[in-house]
Design an enzyme around this catalytic site. Structure first.
Site, short mmCIF file in Angstrom:
data_model
loop_
_atom_site.label_atom_id
_atom_site.label_comp_id
_atom_site.label_asym_id
_atom_site.label_seq_id
_atom_site.Cartn_x
_atom_site.Cartn_y
_atom_site.Cartn_z
CG ASP A 73 -6.87 -13.20 -42.45
OD1 ASP A 73 -6.40 -13.62 -41.37
OD2 ASP A 73 -6.61 -13.73 -43.55
CG ASP A 88 -6.15 -15.25 -38.34
OD1 ASP A 88 -6.06 -16.13 -39.22
OD2 ASP A 88 -5.85 -14.07 -38.53
CB ILE A 93 -2.15 -12.78 -37.72
CG1 ILE A 93 -3.38 -12.26 -36.99
CG2 ILE A 93 -0.96 -12.84 -36.78
CD1 ILE A 93 -3.82 -13.17 -35.83
CG ASP A 110 -2.09 -16.18 -38.47
OD1 ASP A 110 -1.27 -15.86 -39.36
OD2 ASP A 110 -3.31 -16.12 -38.63
#
Ligand SMILES: [Ca+2]
Ligand SMILES: [Ca+2]
Ligand SMILES: [Ca+2]
Ligand SMILES: [Ca+2]
Lengths: 317, 317, 317, 317
Positions: free
Chosen positions: A13, A18, A129, A245
């Site tokens: 996302d 991330d 993630i 993540d």
């Protein structure tokens, strides 16, 4: 040999954490990232696409194809109210220039996941993630697709009922509880999960954080810029540095060094509940008499985790 | 001119009442049935495919393409415990010979629904006479597809909380409550629904039923055969003859004669609830302040409905 | 001086572990047990009354008044399916002779709790080692009564979502989730809770257990007899010895030695949920922005706990 | 002979429609009102007490004892957000002078209900025209008390899922869903209920309303004053005149004239549900295989109902 590396699809996302996790995976000599599928989460899916392209620009990896996925949760929720990572979900950083979205692939995320597992049965690892909407939708369109996955890794959920977005639920699971439920109930490949408790307990100190960002290099400067807002906010709140993540990335990249304990259990997601909607439910004592469906990472080595972050920072020259 | 007829896709779970409703639509001079999409409901989706092929065999319409759809509900439920329509969902009738399933189309139901609305934007009517899983999955893969539908007709749900499978829920909605929720919340085309209360209150008498089945003809004999078990069971229980999908068919074919009253309301589906899971919830008094999303048929003309059934029976020679 | 001891009411469901906990409290020089209120739990309330009278017979303490309380949970549930402690909830032990129930007090449990707090405002400690139905009902009849309690101690619930009767819920809370909710939400006195995780992690070894039961004395023989069934079952299942109510007793009797860590938090009970009904929900990170209402014991000293059990065993001569 | 009249306890939340219903019952030659128990509902219970005393002042009936009951719903909710009947729950009418609350009885509502059924077993009718918290609490303290009631009449709930406070729930049931559940599940005397649908469909016209209020007399002037606000609001909204408690009163006073149809069914209350919390659930088709526990009034004679209101208005001289 690159051709021997495991094929990896990253379902993301496009949030601040991330970015660093993606950098870690891109450095890997074990995994070969063959595509990114975007899912609504920290921001709407169109913004997520832009965020992922920005991340890949910073990593000089725009050659890897990016696909747009689900714009709404399974039950149709669109925007998630969570300004922590910025309105754009990537720290509202002005410096990163707008990417060229024309290079976005036309194929839908669910279609590409299904297609690639048909082309490379048993060879693809899926790393999730973000909210699990793309994964769940693929399971609806083709219930057998996960039998063709090599394995699946998920950052999300919790095993002691500790929430970070509601009192009982973790962000990714709460952003689409039905998708998380579908994923846990219907995945038919080895699945490993890093939940919120591991992240909350093993974050680096702020000193360590500043050490990480002391390096130059394009990626490090990018991370520093997008982390500015959430880091300032966290320090003001008296919070720790809690990436998420990145823990999953580290567990995938160095399982024997980072992962200290796992539990193989049956786990599912509460879909009712006034307070517990989206909480992961772990059947520690086999009360439900179901087969284990999940390997949960319950303990990691804090120092080795930091070393993994450090190596990624150092590798950026 | 056949080319002027409205293009119709029938999404069906291949049950006993689906058969007669399909015959009604096949006779229509208004609608041109361009495909059947199958969904798990009265039986597993593979059995539903066989049932639909049997129905089309009885109607000599095997030229219309049949597509397999979702095998599990959104949350993953497979078999529905409901022996009323037989283990095979089509009356466990031995006489109908096994169909040639090799003519089943390869394309998945959700893919074909999405593709056809792209090829014929604004021209296709979707008629749903089973659980709404295929429809909901198509909305997940392509949230905009329903904007390209001409309109949508649904048999399912209830507006006074009267259940026929649980105390509060109607069969099609209860078979996949999340799918029904997704459909009502996310459809963006004119949508009309016939709920269980209309079916319960307007069924023909048993005398009328026997009049219907007094005709010869391949279709009538087929209906007589597949209805044998459920009719015998209903009479034994002291129940009325309560077809369901046929009401939707009659409302679509002769709206001005059959439909006596409709309400344009906001309606949704209860996804929690110990007893009301899957119940349709109608906001009669605009308490929720939402835009109407559904036209509910609240009164029909019982006699005209029977005439519609009679005409279908007579047309079979 | 006995008159200086804190007045204690023990609210109990008369189970096997209640017995040992009661013996511990009866030995106390700090607490003066002034009454027992019975509540349905391990067995129906009439059986609980008999069990408590048996326990007091073994302790030669029949002079302390016993009161019958609620026969049904708040929502009306009667029998709890849990044969672990025997059909009679006290190990189905034949040797203990039937008590004389005519000495049961006439006053209802809720009435007596309310009355005694009026007679001794601020002086009474309430110790709850069964479902919280009596406590909740007293709060309904007189919402202010808990302001007149000195403090309240509860064995029940969980703080990591670990269940021992369902996947997510602890026995006492699950036996009456609404009562547990009412108690946590509406108690207005200092309240301390020992949850299931503490019990699960700190039970003595079987060797230690056998050491406990090696002593003679009426109470020890009584415990040995009523524990026979559950102990045999536990060993067969490969379970540990996990007493429950005894942990609360030890924490009350020797707080500075036994209790190693507590958390002062807002906690409540999930009343919805398909899997989490009855789970305690702890707001560790103040997401709900509510005032703390509960002190949870999160760590105890295992050795000191065993010593407490041992002292009770030795004191029985 | 007054001594032959049925003993009636009225359990009320002292709202605008409660006033007229109480006047109707006070005029009765069949029922002898022996007490009023107050319950939080349209306003807090202390305000309800004042409202009831005002109503009795208008009726010159302060000799009938008034008792205060529960201040919170079973789960602890206090204030209900519903300004329709005014902040004070009785139309915010300034003219009615403040009553002398010192005449309030000391005994709690639940205690008096239990005591009176012991003193007059089988002789007392309980009429509930507010949330059912007092009734439910009495059932918790003494589960057998309802076996000593002659019968019970309830205004509340709905049978077609039509809500007047939420989309699916009626005010009295929604104000304490758990209490309504306890009442329906645990009452052991003949119980009759008038639900919201009957009220919504059978209200007098505004012309008829103005006819009612054209009479002089202390009670009529009182009603006119307290109804001013809600009536003005209703007319502005385009709503009908929809009294509620009066329907129950009329059904009790003239059952053979007013009540046109009843159904004897099993009914309960939904305690989960995102939208249906507090909805009454009726098992029309015996899906749950439970014994009927409730007589629901499903049709009344609109004209006779108005005549009943008219007679009460005329009797006030
Ligand atoms: Ca993420
Ligand atoms: Ca069907
Ligand atoms: Ca106990
Ligand atoms: Ca009222």
């Amino acid at each position: 040999m690159a051709t021997q590396r495991k094929k990896l699809i990253i379902d993301t996302d496009g949030g601040v954490d991330d970015a660093q996790a993606i950098f870690m995976m891109l450095d890997s000599t074990v995994y070969d990232v063959i595509g990114f599928t975007c899912v609504r989460g920290n921001s709407g899916v169109n913004q997520v696409v832009r965020n992922v392209l920005k991340i890949l620009t910073a990593a000089d990896k725009l050659s890897i194809p990016v696909y747009a996925g689900c714009a709404f949760s399974i039950l149709g929720q669109h925007v998630i109210q969570n300004s922590y990572q910025g309105v754009d979900g990537l720290g509202d950083c002005q410096s990163a220039e707008e990417p060229d979205v024309s290079i976005l692939q036309r194929e839908a995320a669910t279609d590409v996941i299904i297609r690639l597992t048909k082309e490379h049965p048993g060879e693809i690892t899926l790393m999730c993630i973000g909210p699990l909407t793309n994964l769940a939708t693929a399971l609806k369109v083709d219930p057998d697709f996960s039998c063709r996955l090599r394995d699946c890794y998920i950052m999300g959920g919790n095993y002691y009922g500790k929430g970070n977005i509601t009192v009982s639920a973790e962000f990714n699971f709460h952003a689409d509880p039905e998708a998380a439920y579908i994923a846990l109930e219907q995945l038919r490949c080895p699945t490993t999960l890093v939940g919120w408790e591991v992240c909350e307990e093993n974050g680096p100190t702020w000193d360590q954080y500043h050490q990480l960002r002391s390096f130059s290099g394009k990626r490090n400067q990018f991370l520093k810029a997008i982390e500015q807002k959430p880091v300032a906010f966290s320090i003001k709140q008296g919070w720790n540095y809690s990436p998420a993540d990145e823990f999953l990335a580290a567990c995938m990249l160095s399982p024997s060094e980072v992962v200290m304990e796992t539990k193989h259990v049956y786990a599912t997601v509460e879909l009712g509940g006034k307070l517990t909607y989206g909480q992961m439910v772990v059947d520690w004592n086999k009360v439900l008499k179901k087969e284990p469906n999940l390997t949960i990472v319950t303990k990691i080595d804090k120092d080795t985790f930091f070393t993994a972050l450090l190596n990624t920072a150092k590798s950026d020259i």
